[in-house]
Design a protein around this motif. Structure first.
Motif, PDB file in Angstrom:
ATOM      1  N   TYR A  97       0.844  -1.191   0.000  1.00 58.47           N
ATOM      2  CA  TYR A  97       0.000   0.000   0.000  1.00 58.47           C
ATOM      3  C   TYR A  97       0.878   1.239   0.000  1.00 58.47           C
ATOM      4  O   TYR A  97       1.843   1.328   0.754  1.00 58.47           O
ATOM      5  N   GLY A  98       0.550   2.205  -0.842  1.00 60.22           N
ATOM      6  CA  GLY A  98       1.311   3.447  -0.915  1.00 60.22           C
ATOM      7  C   GLY A  98       0.532   4.609  -0.321  1.00 60.22           C
ATOM      8  O   GLY A  98      -0.552   4.932  -0.786  1.00 60.22           O
ATOM      9  N   PHE A  99       1.109   5.224   0.705  1.00 66.11           N
ATOM     10  CA  PHE A  99       0.502   6.407   1.307  1.00 66.11           C
ATOM     11  C   PHE A  99       0.789   7.640   0.457  1.00 66.11           C
ATOM     12  O   PHE A  99       1.712   7.650  -0.346  1.00 66.11           O
ATOM     13  N   THR A 100       0.002   8.685   0.659  1.00 72.36           N
ATOM     14  CA  THR A 100       0.237   9.960  -0.021  1.00 72.36           C
ATOM     15  C   THR A 100       1.492  10.611   0.570  1.00 72.36           C
ATOM     16  O   THR A 100       1.983  10.182   1.610  1.00 72.36           O
ATOM     17  N   PRO A 101       2.008  11.656  -0.070  1.00 78.23           N
ATOM     18  CA  PRO A 101       3.233  12.301   0.437  1.00 78.23           C
ATOM     19  C   PRO A 101       3.132  12.796   1.880  1.00 78.23           C
ATOM     20  O   PRO A 101       4.152  12.958   2.538  1.00 78.23           O
ATOM     21  N   LEU A 102       1.938  12.998   2.376  1.00 77.45           N
ATOM     22  CA  LEU A 102       1.770  13.467   3.748  1.00 77.45           C
ATOM     23  C   LEU A 102       2.333  12.461   4.753  1.00 77.45           C
ATOM     24  O   LEU A 102       2.921  12.835   5.760  1.00 77.45           O
ATOM     25  N   LEU A 103       2.159  11.174   4.470  1.00 71.47           N
ATOM     26  CA  LEU A 103       2.617  10.125   5.389  1.00 71.47           C
ATOM     27  C   LEU A 103       3.752   9.301   4.778  1.00 71.47           C
ATOM     28  O   LEU A 103       3.854   8.105   5.021  1.00 71.47           O
ATOM     29  N   LYS A 104       4.617   9.928   4.024  1.00 65.67           N
ATOM     30  CA  LYS A 104       5.739   9.230   3.379  1.00 65.67           C
ATOM     31  C   LYS A 104       6.734   8.673   4.388  1.00 65.67           C
ATOM     32  O   LYS A 104       7.546   7.831   4.054  1.00 65.67           O
ATOM     33  N   PHE A 105       6.703   9.147   5.625  1.00 70.31           N
ATOM     34  CA  PHE A 105       7.643   8.665   6.627  1.00 70.31           C
ATOM     35  C   PHE A 105       7.292   7.262   7.117  1.00 70.31           C
ATOM     36  O   PHE A 105       8.097   6.619   7.768  1.00 70.31           O
ATOM     37  N   LEU A 106       6.090   6.762   6.812  1.00 71.81           N
ATOM     38  CA  LEU A 106       5.693   5.421   7.225  1.00 71.81           C
ATOM     39  C   LEU A 106       6.268   4.388   6.262  1.00 71.81           C
ATOM     40  O   LEU A 106       6.299   4.593   5.054  1.00 71.81           O
ATOM     41  N   GLY A 107       6.683   3.257   6.778  1.00 70.03           N
ATOM     42  CA  GLY A 107       7.200   2.190   5.925  1.00 70.03           C
ATOM     43  C   GLY A 107       8.463   2.630   5.205  1.00 70.03           C
ATOM     44  O   GLY A 107       9.268   3.395   5.722  1.00 70.03           O
ATOM     45  N   GLU A 108       8.614   2.132   3.998  1.00 69.38           N
ATOM     46  CA  GLU A 108       9.754   2.519   3.165  1.00 69.38           C
ATOM     47  C   GLU A 108       9.287   3.560   2.167  1.00 69.38           C
ATOM     48  O   GLU A 108       8.708   3.230   1.136  1.00 69.38           O
ATOM     49  N   ASN A 109       9.495   4.804   2.507  1.00 68.19           N
ATOM     50  CA  ASN A 109       9.097   5.926   1.660  1.00 68.19           C
ATOM     51  C   ASN A 109       7.590   5.928   1.369  1.00 68.19           C
ATOM     52  O   ASN A 109       7.147   6.209   0.265  1.00 68.19           O
ATOM     53  N   GLY A 110       6.804   5.567   2.360  1.00 61.63           N
ATOM     54  CA  GLY A 110       5.351   5.580   2.222  1.00 61.63           C
ATOM     55  C   GLY A 110       4.756   4.286   1.705  1.00 61.63           C
ATOM     56  O   GLY A 110       3.551   4.187   1.527  1.00 61.63           O
ATOM     57  N   ILE A 111       5.578   3.270   1.444  1.00 63.10           N
ATOM     58  CA  ILE A 111       5.097   1.974   0.961  1.00 63.10           C
ATOM     59  C   ILE A 111       5.084   0.999   2.136  1.00 63.10           C
ATOM     60  O   ILE A 111       6.109   0.768   2.781  1.00 63.10           O
ATOM     61  N   VAL A 112       3.918   0.435   2.401  1.00 64.37           N
ATOM     62  CA  VAL A 112       3.756  -0.482   3.525  1.00 64.37           C
ATOM     63  C   VAL A 112       3.279  -1.832   2.992  1.00 64.37           C
ATOM     64  O   VAL A 112       2.257  -1.900   2.303  1.00 64.37           O
ATOM     65  N   PRO A 113       4.010  -2.935   3.277  1.00 58.66           N
ATOM     66  CA  PRO A 113       3.518  -4.252   2.858  1.00 58.66           C
ATOM     67  C   PRO A 113       2.281  -4.631   3.661  1.00 58.66           C
ATOM     68  O   PRO A 113       2.217  -4.414   4.866  1.00 58.66           O
ATOM     69  N   ILE A 114       1.313  -5.193   2.972  1.00 62.37           N
ATOM     70  CA  ILE A 114       0.047  -5.575   3.601  1.00 62.37           C
ATOM     71  C   ILE A 114       0.085  -7.054   3.944  1.00 62.37           C
ATOM     72  O   ILE A 114       0.555  -7.880   3.160  1.00 62.37           O
ATOM     73  N   GLN A 115      -0.429  -7.384   5.107  1.00 64.09           N
ATOM     74  CA  GLN A 115      -0.502  -8.788   5.511  1.00 64.09           C
ATOM     75  C   GLN A 115      -1.383  -9.566   4.547  1.00 64.09           C
ATOM     76  O   GLN A 115      -2.234  -8.997   3.875  1.00 64.09           O
ATOM     77  N   ASP A 116      -1.183 -10.866   4.481  1.00 67.06           N
ATOM     78  CA  ASP A 116      -2.011 -11.706   3.622  1.00 67.06           C
ATOM     79  C   ASP A 116      -3.373 -11.915   4.284  1.00 67.06           C
ATOM     80  O   ASP A 116      -3.446 -12.392   5.409  1.00 67.06           O
ATOM     81  N   PHE A 117      -4.440 -11.531   3.586  1.00 66.45           N
ATOM     82  CA  PHE A 117      -5.787 -11.802   4.061  1.00 66.45           C
ATOM     83  C   PHE A 117      -6.195 -13.175   3.524  1.00 66.45           C
ATOM     84  O   PHE A 117      -5.911 -13.502   2.376  1.00 66.45           O
ATOM     85  N   ARG A 118      -6.864 -13.961   4.332  1.00 67.25           N
ATOM     86  CA  ARG A 118      -7.233 -15.307   3.920  1.00 67.25           C
ATOM     87  C   ARG A 118      -8.661 -15.603   4.335  1.00 67.25           C
ATOM     88  O   ARG A 118      -9.073 -15.305   5.456  1.00 67.25           O
ATOM     89  N   THR A 119      -9.412 -16.200   3.412  1.00 67.26           N
ATOM     90  CA  THR A 119     -10.769 -16.652   3.701  1.00 67.26           C
ATOM     91  C   THR A 119     -10.907 -18.090   3.234  1.00 67.26           C
ATOM     92  O   THR A 119     -10.547 -18.408   2.102  1.00 67.26           O
ATOM     93  N   VAL A 120     -11.396 -18.956   4.094  1.00 72.75           N
ATOM     94  CA  VAL A 120     -11.634 -20.358   3.750  1.00 72.75           C
ATOM     95  C   VAL A 120     -13.120 -20.629   3.952  1.00 72.75           C
ATOM     96  O   VAL A 120     -13.657 -20.382   5.025  1.00 72.75           O
ATOM     97  N   LEU A 121     -13.753 -21.134   2.900  1.00 75.34           N
ATOM     98  CA  LEU A 121     -15.168 -21.487   2.963  1.00 75.34           C
ATOM     99  C   LEU A 121     -15.358 -22.928   2.509  1.00 75.34           C
ATOM    100  O   LEU A 121     -14.582 -23.423   1.681  1.00 75.34           O
TER     101      LEU A 121
END
Length: 159
Positions: free
Chosen positions: A116-140
């Motif tokens: 996920y890429g944040f806008t320039p306002l929150l670029k200090f989060l993660g690596e230059n505003g890029i945050v890896p998202i956890q794997d979402f999983r659904t089993v039915l």
């Protein structure tokens, strides 16, 4: 007293600009984080929707992922970020779900490899505003898998 008033001229405007800019920065940061949480929820919903569609559609139907992505995907999210697995009764992935159709007991949809890429306002989060998202999983549990009941017809339905 008059001399003191003259030195205080404009101080209110300076104080307001400092406090106001901090307030607006905080407000926009809260809005950006709210959008981030909304996108997390939409990815969770996409995994749920993918598993639900796969549970009732023909195994390996090419329409499953596009149907699940019909609404609410965050920017940059594609069908490549969805992994669909058919599982046996022990929860292990079936390598050939078409050939082992009778062994399918569960359908698993996962959201993988999305940053996920944040806008320039929150670029200090993660690596230059890029945050890896956890794997979402659904089993039915698998339902019809696109096959109609044998007492009605042996045809397969289309999603």
């Amino acid at each position: 007293m008059n001399k003191l008033k003259r030195h205080q001229t404009g101080i209110t405007m300076v104080e307001f600009s400092i406090v106001g800019s901090l307030f607006l920065l905080l407000l926009f940061a809260i809005l950006e984080l709210a959008i981030f949480v909304f996108h997390l929820q939409s990815m969770n919903d996409i995994s749920r929707r993918t598993a639900r569609i796969a549970a009732v559609c023909v195994v390996n139907d090419t329409d499953i992922k596009p149907l699940a992505l019909s609404e609410g995907a965050p920017p940059g999210f594609t069908a490549e970020n969805i992994k669909l697995d058919y599982l046996n009764k022990n929860g292990l992935a079936i390598l050939d779900p078409v050939g082992n159709h009778a062994d399918i007991r569960y359908v698993q949809a996962r959201i993988i490899d999305f940053n996920y890429g944040f806008t320039p306002l929150l670029k200090f989060l993660g690596e230059n505003g890029i945050v890896p998202i956890q794997d979402f999983r659904t089993v039915l549990p698998a339902e019809s898998l696109g096959v109609l009941r044998s007492d009605v017809s042996s045809e397969k339905t289309d999603c």
